[in-house]
Design a protein around this motif. Structure first.
Motif, PDB file in Angstrom:
ATOM      1  N   GLU A   1      41.045  10.650  56.050  1.00  0.00           N
ATOM      2  CA  GLU A   1      40.857  10.706  57.635  1.00  0.00           C
ATOM      3  C   GLU A   1      42.228  11.780  58.065  1.00  0.00           C
ATOM      4  O   GLU A   1      43.266  11.460  57.703  1.00  0.00           O
ATOM      5  CB  GLU A   1      41.073   9.441  58.270  1.00  0.00           C
ATOM      6  N   SER A   2      41.607  12.728  58.579  1.00  0.00           N
ATOM      7  CA  SER A   2      42.632  13.809  59.164  1.00  0.00           C
ATOM      8  C   SER A   2      43.640  14.209  58.004  1.00  0.00           C
ATOM      9  O   SER A   2      44.803  14.392  58.306  1.00  0.00           O
ATOM     10  CB  SER A   2      43.700  13.246  60.346  1.00  0.00           C
ATOM     11  N   GLY A   3      43.025  14.520  56.694  1.00  0.00           N
ATOM     12  CA  GLY A   3      43.827  14.803  55.627  1.00  0.00           C
ATOM     13  C   GLY A   3      44.702  13.797  55.071  1.00  0.00           C
ATOM     14  O   GLY A   3      45.445  14.090  54.030  1.00  0.00           O
ATOM     15  N   THR A   4      44.830  12.547  55.577  1.00  0.00           N
ATOM     16  CA  THR A   4      45.418  11.662  54.749  1.00  0.00           C
ATOM     17  C   THR A   4      44.511  10.689  54.051  1.00  0.00           C
ATOM     18  O   THR A   4      43.454  10.313  54.410  1.00  0.00           O
ATOM     19  CB  THR A   4      45.983  10.394  56.140  1.00  0.00           C
ATOM     20  N   VAL A   5      45.087  10.137  52.866  1.00  0.00           N
ATOM     21  CA  VAL A   5      44.289   9.228  52.202  1.00  0.00           C
ATOM     22  C   VAL A   5      44.730   7.992  52.643  1.00  0.00           C
ATOM     23  O   VAL A   5      45.748   7.523  52.565  1.00  0.00           O
ATOM     24  CB  VAL A   5      44.654   9.313  50.431  1.00  0.00           C
TER      25      VAL A   5
ATOM     26  N   ILE B   1      45.968  14.325  51.235  1.00  0.00           N
ATOM     27  CA  ILE B   1      44.915  14.584  50.227  1.00  0.00           C
ATOM     28  C   ILE B   1      45.445  15.715  49.238  1.00  0.00           C
ATOM     29  O   ILE B   1      45.316  15.717  48.325  1.00  0.00           O
ATOM     30  CB  ILE B   1      43.684  14.766  50.814  1.00  0.00           C
ATOM     31  N   ASP B   2      46.030  16.565  49.872  1.00  0.00           N
ATOM     32  CA  ASP B   2      46.671  17.774  49.249  1.00  0.00           C
ATOM     33  C   ASP B   2      47.793  17.486  48.096  1.00  0.00           C
ATOM     34  O   ASP B   2      48.166  18.335  47.435  1.00  0.00           O
ATOM     35  CB  ASP B   2      47.134  18.893  50.072  1.00  0.00           C
ATOM     36  N   ASP B   3      48.337  16.221  48.318  1.00  0.00           N
ATOM     37  CA  ASP B   3      49.477  15.702  47.389  1.00  0.00           C
ATOM     38  C   ASP B   3      48.740  15.161  46.045  1.00  0.00           C
ATOM     39  O   ASP B   3      49.537  15.173  45.107  1.00  0.00           O
ATOM     40  CB  ASP B   3      50.234  14.407  47.963  1.00  0.00           C
ATOM     41  N   ILE B   4      47.438  15.293  46.132  1.00  0.00           N
ATOM     42  CA  ILE B   4      46.787  14.881  44.756  1.00  0.00           C
ATOM     43  C   ILE B   4      46.372  16.029  44.168  1.00  0.00           C
ATOM     44  O   ILE B   4      45.246  16.553  44.930  1.00  0.00           O
ATOM     45  CB  ILE B   4      45.788  13.524  45.096  1.00  0.00           C
ATOM     46  N   VAL B   5      46.510  16.501  42.977  1.00  0.00           N
ATOM     47  CA  VAL B   5      45.730  17.478  42.315  1.00  0.00           C
ATOM     48  C   VAL B   5      44.226  17.179  42.231  1.00  0.00           C
ATOM     49  O   VAL B   5      43.905  16.122  42.069  1.00  0.00           O
ATOM     50  CB  VAL B   5      46.464  17.878  41.023  1.00  0.00           C
ATOM     51  N   PRO B   6      43.384  18.121  42.291  1.00  0.00           N
ATOM     52  CA  PRO B   6      41.902  17.656  42.344  1.00  0.00           C
ATOM     53  C   PRO B   6      41.711  17.009  40.875  1.00  0.00           C
ATOM     54  O   PRO B   6      42.207  17.528  39.871  1.00  0.00           O
ATOM     55  CB  PRO B   6      41.011  19.164  42.522  1.00  0.00           C
TER      56      PRO B   6
END
Length: 115
Positions: free
Chosen positions: A107-111, A16-21
């Motif tokens: 889920e668990s930080g994964t998209v 999820i952190d690989d995608i800029v908000p």
């Protein structure tokens, strides 16, 4: 968490952190380009729609601007600025040019995107 959903129906896209908000990325899911968006307004959510903009004939929706039109969270195509509802894939200006919508979750930080 959606532990009852079988893994073979879902594709891991990225962390999820690989995608800029409030932006999108393009991913290949079962041979199809899918635009995956991270939206942070209150709670953090992910959405997935087809990346191909039928109004322009280009695969560009992942690079569009995320915003809202009324209560709808949308992406504006970078070419003709048509708005696509991220929850449904509907093109607000030309509903006959709507795009596919895919299930998406974190889920668990994964998209994950549903096939």
């Amino acid at each position: 968490m959606h532990r009852d959903i079988q893994r073979q129906n879902w594709t891991a896209i990225c962390q999820i952190d690989d995608i800029v908000p409030d932006t999108g990325v393009c991913a290949l899911v079962n041979g199809e380009q899918v635009a995956v968006f991270r939206v942070v307004s209150g709670e953090q959510r992910v959405f997935a729609i087809g990346n191909f903009d039928p109004n322009s004939g280009a695969a560009v929706l992942a690079r569009g601007l995320v915003g809202s039109v009324g209560e709808r969270i949308v992406v504006a195509s970078p070419i003709y600025k048509h708005h696509f509802d991220l929850a449904t894939g509907e093109c607000l200006e030309a509903p006959e040019h709507s795009v596919p919508r895919y299930q998406a979750r974190i889920e668990s930080g994964t998209v994950w995107v549903g096939a």
